[in-house]
Scaffold this active site. Structure first.
Site, PDB file in Angstrom:
ATOM      1  N   GLN A 270       0.897  -1.334  -0.093  1.00  0.00           N
ATOM      2  CA  GLN A 270       0.130  -0.195   0.020  1.00  0.00           C
ATOM      3  C   GLN A 270       0.810   1.276   0.088  1.00  0.00           C
ATOM      4  O   GLN A 270       0.474   2.013  -0.577  1.00  0.00           O
ATOM      5  CB  GLN A 270      -0.726   0.114   1.172  1.00  0.00           C
ATOM      6  CG  GLN A 270      -2.133  -1.178   1.251  1.00  0.00           C
ATOM      7  CD  GLN A 270      -2.834  -1.325  -0.258  1.00  0.00           C
ATOM      8  OE1 GLN A 270      -3.473  -0.185  -0.290  1.00  0.00           O
ATOM      9  NE2 GLN A 270      -2.651  -2.290  -1.012  1.00  0.00           N
ATOM     10  N   HIS A 273       1.642   3.037  -3.214  1.00  0.00           N
ATOM     11  CA  HIS A 273       0.520   4.017  -3.886  1.00  0.00           C
ATOM     12  C   HIS A 273       1.179   5.269  -4.214  1.00  0.00           C
ATOM     13  O   HIS A 273       0.925   6.037  -5.055  1.00  0.00           O
ATOM     14  CB  HIS A 273      -0.714   3.801  -3.440  1.00  0.00           C
ATOM     15  CG  HIS A 273      -1.525   2.672  -3.711  1.00  0.00           C
ATOM     16  ND1 HIS A 273      -2.208   2.663  -4.918  1.00  0.00           N
ATOM     17  CD2 HIS A 273      -1.922   1.728  -3.174  1.00  0.00           C
ATOM     18  CE1 HIS A 273      -2.739   1.460  -5.081  1.00  0.00           C
ATOM     19  NE2 HIS A 273      -2.712   0.782  -4.020  1.00  0.00           N
ATOM     20  N   GLU A 339      -8.993   2.642   6.049  1.00  0.00           N
ATOM     21  CA  GLU A 339      -9.506   2.344   4.655  1.00  0.00           C
ATOM     22  C   GLU A 339      -9.295   0.754   4.357  1.00  0.00           C
ATOM     23  O   GLU A 339     -10.440  -0.179   4.237  1.00  0.00           O
ATOM     24  CB  GLU A 339      -8.813   2.804   3.680  1.00  0.00           C
ATOM     25  CG  GLU A 339      -9.202   2.491   2.322  1.00  0.00           C
ATOM     26  CD  GLU A 339      -8.279   2.974   1.122  1.00  0.00           C
ATOM     27  OE1 GLU A 339      -8.833   3.190  -0.270  1.00  0.00           O
ATOM     28  OE2 GLU A 339      -7.219   3.303   1.613  1.00  0.00           O
ATOM     29  N   HIS A 340      -8.292   0.005   4.884  1.00  0.00           N
ATOM     30  CA  HIS A 340      -8.048  -1.311   4.700  1.00  0.00           C
ATOM     31  C   HIS A 340      -7.624  -1.758   5.931  1.00  0.00           C
ATOM     32  O   HIS A 340      -6.617  -1.228   6.491  1.00  0.00           O
ATOM     33  CB  HIS A 340      -7.063  -1.884   3.704  1.00  0.00           C
ATOM     34  CG  HIS A 340      -7.109  -1.151   2.448  1.00  0.00           C
ATOM     35  ND1 HIS A 340      -6.556   0.017   1.773  1.00  0.00           N
ATOM     36  CD2 HIS A 340      -7.934  -1.564   1.212  1.00  0.00           C
ATOM     37  CE1 HIS A 340      -6.946   0.264   0.670  1.00  0.00           C
ATOM     38  NE2 HIS A 340      -7.798  -0.743   0.411  1.00  0.00           N
ATOM     39  N   ASP A 373      -7.758  -5.094  -3.815  1.00  0.00           N
ATOM     40  CA  ASP A 373      -7.618  -4.160  -4.834  1.00  0.00           C
ATOM     41  C   ASP A 373      -7.863  -4.868  -6.071  1.00  0.00           C
ATOM     42  O   ASP A 373      -8.218  -4.068  -6.946  1.00  0.00           O
ATOM     43  CB  ASP A 373      -5.928  -4.019  -4.547  1.00  0.00           C
ATOM     44  CG  ASP A 373      -5.626  -2.947  -3.543  1.00  0.00           C
ATOM     45  OD1 ASP A 373      -6.507  -2.195  -3.148  1.00  0.00           O
ATOM     46  OD2 ASP A 373      -4.468  -2.953  -3.211  1.00  0.00           O
ATOM     47  N   HIS A 432     -51.807  22.661   7.416  1.00  0.00           N
ATOM     48  CA  HIS A 432     -51.795  21.434   7.049  1.00  0.00           C
ATOM     49  C   HIS A 432     -52.967  20.655   7.465  1.00  0.00           C
ATOM     50  O   HIS A 432     -53.382  19.688   6.674  1.00  0.00           O
ATOM     51  CB  HIS A 432     -50.466  21.037   8.078  1.00  0.00           C
ATOM     52  CG  HIS A 432     -49.162  21.419   7.404  1.00  0.00           C
ATOM     53  ND1 HIS A 432     -48.710  22.645   7.256  1.00  0.00           N
ATOM     54  CD2 HIS A 432     -48.296  20.487   7.240  1.00  0.00           C
ATOM     55  CE1 HIS A 432     -47.460  22.543   6.785  1.00  0.00           C
ATOM     56  NE2 HIS A 432     -47.110  21.315   6.796  1.00  0.00           N
TER      57      HIS A 432
END
Length: 440
Positions: A270, A273, A339-340, A373, A432
């Site tokens: 990761q 990236h 995230e992961h 992924d 109403h």
């Protein structure tokens, strides 16, 4: 190479814990100020602005802002057979999972003659962002497009930055993936200008029947850099967005039984990236922490993206966090909201079921994030920066709206008329109640 945070023997409030945990330093507000003029430029000048901005930011002036459909179709022919087979299998698996996500309509008979139905309706048109900066992401094409298709969206536009080495067109594998999925509306546009084009539409002639270049969409999804995130923040409300996805994150909750080489490899996977990617190991085992640090040296030296990985691992967003035990580790990963999140412990499934905040959870030694992924079948467009506390990853739900349909007959309305009037009067809204009385 990677810092340590020692939380052993400390009892922290949630606020104190959040202050201690590593996190990428992203100034989305500053980026928003920088991209606001770009949004206005695209809104005012359409296709001409898009070409100017591509030349400025991507170093190439695309001949075709909208990629001709025959170019998209032809890209499949240049695919490496192994890549084609991998993409085909990915599409099958992702489609199988997302088809199962489609919610069922429901009907509730509230009382005799009183019915409320809920229908799930897809949005009309979506814009799907596929990054193309430090790396290219045909897998993101699959994740975005399949989710939208399974939701029943009728009109899809894919945007991806123009590439210098592909004549100002998006990456050829990205184009081929679009073709495999039956998408022929593809634009060579990236960054904040792509978000602006999708949100506002773009006027101006393009060599596609001389028509308007791009019609506005209802929802924009897909990950990108801080400028893409800032642009999505600015157009949110005008259109829907999935989230302000930032740099990728991996957290690993592991005990002494975990394989240090596996953990190190997953952290590196990761970190490659982006220099701002976050890699976090949470463990009660000092022995594992030491072994992972040693393994990282070898893994980093051997990886193709060594400099990027080194920057990410040495950044303030990455760390090895030492805790007293797995119970304390669980509190840390729930506070972090990665995230992961990988769970590499004894009884990993039991611990995974107690996780309350994560974009996606990967259970045991044979479920690395890399699987998610590409080919697990799950979606890899996931909330970052702690947004997993309140947001979900991309899925069919991202493109659907729940619409309630109310149908009462005369007797059913009469049964509750006095109570409607009572509530309307209590709220100081007598008209109403009069709207109900008028029917009787």
């Amino acid at each position: 190479m990677i810092s340590r945070i020692d939380l052993r023997g400390r009892t922290l409030s949630r606020r104190e814990l959040l202050d201690e945990l590593p996190r990428a330093e992203l100034d989305v507000e500053h980026a928003a100020a920088a991209v606001a003029p770009i949004l206005e430029q695209v809104r005012a000048h359409g296709a001409a602005a898009l070409r100017d901005l591509s030349e400025r930011f991507d170093g190439v002036r695309p001949v075709h802002v909208r990629v001709p459909a025959d170019v998209v179709a032809a890209a499949v022919g240049s695919l490496d057979p192994d890549v084609r087979a991998a993409l085909d299998e990915t599409i099958v698996r992702v489609r199988r999972v997302h088809a199962a996500q489609v919610p069922a309509d429901l009907t509730v008979d509230v009382a005799p003659g009183a019915q409320v139905r809920q229908r799930w309706l897809p949005v009309r048109r979506v814009g799907l962002y596929v990054p193309g900066g430090l790396a290219v992401y045909p897998s993101s094409v699959v994740m975005n497009v399949v989710a939208a298709q399974e939701a029943g969206v009728g009109s899809l536009a894919v945007v991806s930055p123009p590439q210098k080495d592909n004549g100002g067109l998006p990456d050829p594998v990205v184009l081929a993936t679009c073709a495999l999925l039956g998408v022929d509306e593809v634009y060579a546009v990236g960054g904040a200008q792509a978000v602006a084009m999708l949100a506002y539409g773009a006027a101006g002639s393009e060599d596609v029947d001389g028509a308007t270049l791009c019609e506005p969409v209802d929802v924009i999804t897909g990950p990108g850099n801080v400028y893409v995130a800032a642009a999505k923040r600015l157009v949110r409300g005008f259109v829907g967005i999935d989230s302000e996805a930032g740099p990728t994150e991996i957290a690993v909750l592991a005990d002494g039984t975990a394989d240090a080489v596996h953990v190190a490899a997953d952290l590196v996977s990761q970190a490659e990236h982006d220099p701002l990617a976050a890699a976090v190991l949470v463990t009660p085992s000092v022995e594992l922490a030491d072994a992972v640090e040693a393994a990282l040296v070898d893994r980093v030296d051997a990886t193709a993206n060594r400099d990027r990985v080194l920057t990410a691992l040495a950044g303030t967003q990455s760390a090895i966090v030492l805790v007293d035990d797995l119970e304390a580790g669980l509190a840390v990963v729930n506070g972090y909201g990665a995230e992961h999140l990988e769970i590499q412990t004894v009884d990993a499934g039991v611990w995974a079921d107690r996780v309350t905040s994560a974009g996606a959870i990967f259970v045991g030694p044979w479920s690395p994030v890399s699987l998610g992924d590409y080919m697990a079948g799950s979606n890899h467009v996931l909330p970052t920066g702690g947004c997993a506390h309140f947001a979900s990853g991309l899925g069919v739900h991202s493109f659907l709206r729940a619409v309630q349909v109310v149908e009462y007959d005369r007797d059913a309305l009469a049964q509750v008329a006095d109570r409607v009037v009572a509530l309307a009067d209590a709220e100081g809204l007598p008209a109403h109640g009069e709207a109900v009385r008028a029917r009787f």
